[in-house]
Every structure is written in C-alpha cells, then in structure tokens.
Design a protein around this motif. Structure first.
Motif, PDB file in Angstrom:
ATOM      1  N   ALA A 247       0.823  -1.211   0.000  1.00  0.00           N
ATOM      2  CA  ALA A 247       0.000   0.000   0.000  1.00  0.00           C
ATOM      3  C   ALA A 247       0.853   1.256   0.000  1.00  0.00           C
ATOM      4  CB  ALA A 247      -0.931  -0.005   1.207  1.00  0.00           C
ATOM      5  N   ASN A 248       2.086   1.154   0.489  1.00  0.00           N
ATOM      6  CA  ASN A 248       2.986   2.306   0.543  1.00  0.00           C
ATOM      7  C   ASN A 248       4.125   2.214  -0.456  1.00  0.00           C
ATOM      8  OD1 ASN A 248       2.109   1.528   3.588  1.00  0.00           O
ATOM      9  ND2 ASN A 248       2.060   3.737   3.320  1.00  0.00           N
ATOM     10  N   SER A 249       4.088   1.232  -1.345  1.00  0.00           N
ATOM     11  CA  SER A 249       5.199   1.037  -2.276  1.00  0.00           C
ATOM     12  C   SER A 249       5.284   2.131  -3.336  1.00  0.00           C
ATOM     13  CB  SER A 249       5.067  -0.326  -2.958  1.00  0.00           C
ATOM     14  OG  SER A 249       3.853  -0.400  -3.688  1.00  0.00           O
ATOM     15  N   SER A 250       4.201   2.881  -3.536  1.00  0.00           N
ATOM     16  CA  SER A 250       4.231   3.944  -4.545  1.00  0.00           C
ATOM     17  C   SER A 250       5.174   5.078  -4.157  1.00  0.00           C
ATOM     18  CB  SER A 250       2.817   4.496  -4.770  1.00  0.00           C
ATOM     19  OG  SER A 250       2.285   4.998  -3.555  1.00  0.00           O
ATOM     20  N   ASN A 251       5.538   5.164  -2.883  1.00  0.00           N
ATOM     21  CA  ASN A 251       6.465   6.209  -2.443  1.00  0.00           C
ATOM     22  C   ASN A 251       7.909   5.889  -2.821  1.00  0.00           C
ATOM     23  OD1 ASN A 251       4.296   7.532  -1.216  1.00  0.00           O
ATOM     24  ND2 ASN A 251       4.576   6.412   0.710  1.00  0.00           N
ATOM     25  N   TYR A 252       8.177   4.679  -3.286  1.00  0.00           N
ATOM     26  CA  TYR A 252       9.533   4.255  -3.628  1.00  0.00           C
ATOM     27  C   TYR A 252       9.611   4.097  -5.149  1.00  0.00           C
ATOM     28  CZ  TYR A 252      10.035   3.425   1.351  1.00  0.00           C
ATOM     29  OH  TYR A 252      10.084   3.588   2.710  1.00  0.00           O
ATOM     30  N   ARG A 253      10.121   5.104  -5.804  1.00  0.00           N
ATOM     31  CA  ARG A 253      10.190   5.099  -7.263  1.00  0.00           C
ATOM     32  C   ARG A 253      11.328   4.208  -7.735  1.00  0.00           C
ATOM     33  NH1 ARG A 253       9.730  10.906  -9.934  1.00  0.00           N
ATOM     34  NH2 ARG A 253       9.403   9.481 -11.692  1.00  0.00           N
ATOM     35  N   LEU A 254      11.030   3.393  -8.710  1.00  0.00           N
ATOM     36  CA  LEU A 254      12.007   2.450  -9.230  1.00  0.00           C
ATOM     37  C   LEU A 254      12.934   3.126 -10.226  1.00  0.00           C
ATOM     38  CD1 LEU A 254       9.720  -0.671  -9.776  1.00  0.00           C
ATOM     39  CD2 LEU A 254      11.055  -0.049  -7.762  1.00  0.00           C
ATOM     40  N   LEU A 255      14.076   2.489 -10.438  1.00  0.00           N
ATOM     41  CA  LEU A 255      15.063   3.036 -11.372  1.00  0.00           C
ATOM     42  C   LEU A 255      14.513   3.075 -12.783  1.00  0.00           C
ATOM     43  CD1 LEU A 255      17.956   4.069 -11.818  1.00  0.00           C
ATOM     44  CD2 LEU A 255      18.662   1.701 -12.123  1.00  0.00           C
ATOM     45  N   SER A 256      13.712   2.090 -13.164  1.00  0.00           N
ATOM     46  CA  SER A 256      13.123   2.072 -14.513  1.00  0.00           C
ATOM     47  C   SER A 256      12.178   3.242 -14.711  1.00  0.00           C
ATOM     48  CB  SER A 256      12.382   0.752 -14.727  1.00  0.00           C
ATOM     49  OG  SER A 256      11.390   0.564 -13.718  1.00  0.00           O
ATOM     50  N   ASP A 257      11.430   3.610 -13.652  1.00  0.00           N
ATOM     51  CA  ASP A 257      10.548   4.771 -13.750  1.00  0.00           C
ATOM     52  C   ASP A 257      11.343   6.047 -13.955  1.00  0.00           C
ATOM     53  OD1 ASP A 257       8.577   2.962 -13.254  1.00  0.00           O
ATOM     54  OD2 ASP A 257       8.397   3.445 -11.129  1.00  0.00           O
ATOM     55  N   GLY A 258      12.483   6.145 -13.258  1.00  0.00           N
ATOM     56  CA  GLY A 258      13.309   7.337 -13.400  1.00  0.00           C
ATOM     57  C   GLY A 258      13.906   7.447 -14.773  1.00  0.00           C
ATOM     58  N   ASN A 259      14.327   6.310 -15.357  1.00  0.00           N
ATOM     59  CA  ASN A 259      14.903   6.332 -16.697  1.00  0.00           C
ATOM     60  C   ASN A 259      13.864   6.725 -17.736  1.00  0.00           C
ATOM     61  OD1 ASN A 259      17.375   5.537 -15.721  1.00  0.00           O
ATOM     62  ND2 ASN A 259      16.998   3.349 -16.053  1.00  0.00           N
ATOM     63  N   SER A 260      12.616   6.236 -17.555  1.00  0.00           N
ATOM     64  CA  SER A 260      11.580   6.592 -18.519  1.00  0.00           C
ATOM     65  C   SER A 260      11.247   8.065 -18.445  1.00  0.00           C
ATOM     66  CB  SER A 260      10.329   5.752 -18.249  1.00  0.00           C
ATOM     67  OG  SER A 260       9.814   6.017 -16.942  1.00  0.00           O
ATOM     68  N   ASP A 261      11.231   8.617 -17.190  1.00  0.00           N
ATOM     69  CA  ASP A 261      10.967  10.046 -17.045  1.00  0.00           C
ATOM     70  C   ASP A 261      12.053  10.878 -17.687  1.00  0.00           C
ATOM     71  OD1 ASP A 261       8.731   9.305 -15.695  1.00  0.00           O
ATOM     72  OD2 ASP A 261       9.542   9.690 -13.689  1.00  0.00           O
ATOM     73  N   GLU A 262      13.332  10.439 -17.458  1.00  0.00           N
ATOM     74  CA  GLU A 262      14.435  11.186 -18.038  1.00  0.00           C
ATOM     75  C   GLU A 262      14.420  11.073 -19.561  1.00  0.00           C
ATOM     76  OE1 GLU A 262      17.846   9.614 -16.208  1.00  0.00           O
ATOM     77  OE2 GLU A 262      17.413  10.450 -14.229  1.00  0.00           O
ATOM     78  N   GLY A 263      14.030   9.878 -20.073  1.00  0.00           N
ATOM     79  CA  GLY A 263      13.980   9.703 -21.518  1.00  0.00           C
ATOM     80  C   GLY A 263      12.906  10.555 -22.142  1.00  0.00           C
ATOM     81  N   SER A 264      11.731  10.638 -21.474  1.00  0.00           N
ATOM     82  CA  SER A 264      10.667  11.480 -22.006  1.00  0.00           C
ATOM     83  C   SER A 264      11.050  12.944 -21.962  1.00  0.00           C
ATOM     84  CB  SER A 264       9.381  11.236 -21.214  1.00  0.00           C
ATOM     85  OG  SER A 264       9.575  11.574 -19.851  1.00  0.00           O
ATOM     86  N   GLN A 265      11.786  13.324 -20.905  1.00  0.00           N
ATOM     87  CA  GLN A 265      12.231  14.710 -20.805  1.00  0.00           C
ATOM     88  C   GLN A 265      13.219  15.045 -21.915  1.00  0.00           C
ATOM     89  OE1 GLN A 265      11.115  17.002 -18.780  1.00  0.00           O
ATOM     90  NE2 GLN A 265      12.504  18.607 -19.480  1.00  0.00           N
ATOM     91  N   ASN A 266      14.138  14.098 -22.180  1.00  0.00           N
ATOM     92  CA  ASN A 266      15.119  14.329 -23.237  1.00  0.00           C
ATOM     93  C   ASN A 266      14.446  14.387 -24.602  1.00  0.00           C
ATOM     94  OD1 ASN A 266      17.176  14.327 -21.383  1.00  0.00           O
ATOM     95  ND2 ASN A 266      17.564  12.120 -21.576  1.00  0.00           N
ATOM     96  N   SER A 267      13.431  13.507 -24.828  1.00  0.00           N
ATOM     97  CA  SER A 267      12.748  13.527 -26.112  1.00  0.00           C
ATOM     98  C   SER A 267      11.973  14.814 -26.289  1.00  0.00           C
ATOM     99  CB  SER A 267      11.808  12.322 -26.203  1.00  0.00           C
ATOM    100  OG  SER A 267      10.808  12.386 -25.189  1.00  0.00           O
ATOM    101  N   THR A 268      11.385  15.325 -25.203  1.00  0.00           N
ATOM    102  CA  THR A 268      10.664  16.595 -25.275  1.00  0.00           C
ATOM    103  C   THR A 268      11.599  17.739 -25.615  1.00  0.00           C
ATOM    104  OG1 THR A 268       9.104  15.772 -23.635  1.00  0.00           O
ATOM    105  CG2 THR A 268       9.138  18.150 -24.032  1.00  0.00           C
ATOM    106  N   ASP A 269      12.800  17.717 -24.991  1.00  0.00           N
ATOM    107  CA  ASP A 269      13.773  18.775 -25.270  1.00  0.00           C
ATOM    108  C   ASP A 269      14.234  18.707 -26.713  1.00  0.00           C
ATOM    109  OD1 ASP A 269      13.482  19.461 -22.656  1.00  0.00           O
ATOM    110  OD2 ASP A 269      15.324  18.471 -21.967  1.00  0.00           O
ATOM    111  N   SER A 270      14.486  17.492 -27.224  1.00  0.00           N
ATOM    112  CA  SER A 270      14.975  17.367 -28.602  1.00  0.00           C
ATOM    113  C   SER A 270      13.911  17.778 -29.607  1.00  0.00           C
ATOM    114  CB  SER A 270      15.420  15.920 -28.853  1.00  0.00           C
ATOM    115  OG  SER A 270      14.318  15.039 -28.670  1.00  0.00           O
TER     116      SER A 270
END
Length: 282
Positions: A247-270
């Motif tokens: 029930a509290n696992s959503s507070n712990y962001r996984l490394l894969s989630d961080g990579n996808s966020d960074e990838g989407s941010q990079n694609s938006t910038d490009s």
C-alpha cells in the motif's frame, strides 16, 4: 615584586570591589574567563547559571603587551606544550594512521566484483565502515553479509549479521515477520507486517550514486537469494533493505521509472529543439 606582595595586592583589589551578583558583600573571587567579581560559592554558581560562563580561562584570549606578565608567558608555554602533546599522540594512534585499504579488503572487493556486485568501502572513521561485519569465506566460497533491515511502517530498524548470500529474502524476513518463527518481541513491534502476508510486502534497495532530488530504488525478489538480488548493483559497505507494505510502495520510485521520465524529458527537449527555426535563440 615577590609572590607574597603580589597576592596581597590582588586581595586588596578584590576587597575594593563588591560582589556583582548579590551586590551586598565584598568580592573574594574573580572569574578567570569573564573577570566577574563574586563573594561566595553560591554567587559563583549563580553567575555561571545566569550568564552561561564556563569559568575556564580562555587560553587564546588577546593580551596586550602592557599587561603581559610572566604568568601569561608561562600559560602560553604550557598551551603550546599541550598542543604538541596532542599532535604527537595523534601521530602515534594506530587506529587513525592504519591504511584505509588492506589486502583483505581489496580481496573482498575483487571477489564481490566477480560475483557481479560493485562493492564500495568507505574510509576509516565512517560509521558504516565501523559497523560493517561483511566478510568472504574462502572455504565456503560465499559472502556473509552485514544486512540492515528498515521497516518504515513500524519505524523500526534491525541489523542481521553473517547472512549467507545463498539465503533467500523470504528466509531472512521469516525471523522478523513470520507469525510462528519470528521473535515475539520483534513480532509485536512489527505487528502491521505480521498481519499482512508476505505477498503484501515489497523489498527495495536504494540506488547509489544518484542526486538527492532523484532518489530511485531497485525492487528485489523475495524468492531469490541475496546474491541474485545484489547482482549488477552497487553496495556501499553493506546492503540496506527497505521492507515496505504494498500500500505504501508507490512512495519508492524504481530506477526504470526514473529512466523513462528522463527519456521522455530528453525527447521533449529534442523535439522542441527541432521545432525551433535556424538562428532562433532558445
């Protein structure tokens, strides 16, 4: 001036001054630190309590040449002697001066690298370096880890030593949250975990080497061994496992989630850069 006339002159000077605390009696004492006059032990304690003065003379306080006496010279000489004695004792301390990386530690790091674990050791003096009891058993050809278990929902932290890397995380957690095998005292402390089944528990390992603003975690498999869960991961001194309810696992962001966020941010910038015309300043 001899010692006896000097002491008599000091007494006469104190007799001319009144107590600065009670204001009724003649002064008998003078604070070595702030030069406050007092008449009794009660007034001395009152002065220390009200002003916060320690009553210890400041050995590094400024002293003008006009007021410099033989007593001040002797005090400075003793201060330099104490400083030299302290520096010499530090050089003789084998704990401070022993090498930060011994042959055994280098061997353990190399063994961990062969097992796929990037083991990093801190310099001597760090708390984790002093606490760590991890070692590699040459005969058994396995690591015995020092493991810290954090239970956030119960605000509890426990340390398990000599954990074989062949042990699964289920076996490791059974001592803490199993309804039958766990210790009764620990079971009562971790009641919220005991009431939930093992399927409702997630185990996370913090990803090392990331900024505080982008903390990520690895999700570990409870059915796998400790060696399998630590493979291809970085461990500083020893692993710290976060045991969290689903029930509290959503507070712990996984490394894969961080990579996808960074990838989407990079694609938006490009894409925004592609949409800009030539010569346009971003």
């Amino acid at each position: 001036m001899t010692e006896e006339p000097r002491s008599r002159a000091v007494k006469n000077k104190l007799a001319l001054a009144g107590c600065e605390m009670c204001g009724t009696a003649e002064a008998k004492y003078k604070c070595p630190r702030c030069m406050t006059f007092s008449c009794s032990l009660l007034c001395v304690k009152k002065h220390k309590a009200e002003s916060g003065c320690s009553g210890v003379r400041d050995k590094t306080a400024f002293q003008s040449i006009a007021d410099f006496t033989e007593t001040q010279l002797l005090s400075d000489y003793r201060f330099l002697e104490d400083a030299g004695r302290l520096a010499d004792s530090t050089h003789r301390d084998i704990f401070v001066n022993r090498p930060t990386s011994t042959r055994a530690l280098n061997f353990m790091k190399n063994r961990a690298r062969k097992c796929g674990v990037n083991l990093r050791l801190l310099p001597i003096g760090f708390t984790k370096r002093r606490e760590n009891s991890t070692f590699y058993h040459k005969k058994d050809k396995m690591f015995y880890w020092h493991v810290k278990l954090v239970f956030p929902q119960s605000c509890a932290t426990y340390t398990e030593k000599r954990v074989a890397d062949s042990k699964t995380l289920e076996e490791l957690l059974s001592r803490f949250i199993d309804p039958l095998e766990s210790d009764p005292v620990i079971r009562q402390k971790l009641k919220v975990y005991v009431l939930a089944s093992l399927d409702q528990v997630c185990i996370f390992l913090k990803v090392e080497g990331r900024k505080c603003s982008s903390i990520r975690y690895h999700r570990l498999e409870s059915s796998q061994t400790l060696a399998e869960n630590l493979r291809q991961k970085t461990v500083i001194e020893y692993p710290t496992l976060y045991v969290v309810l689903k029930a509290n696992s959503s507070n712990y962001r996984l490394l894969s989630d961080g990579n996808s966020d960074e990838g989407s941010q990079n694609s938006t910038d490009s894409s925004s850069e592609d949409e800009m015309e030539d010569g346009e300043v971003r």
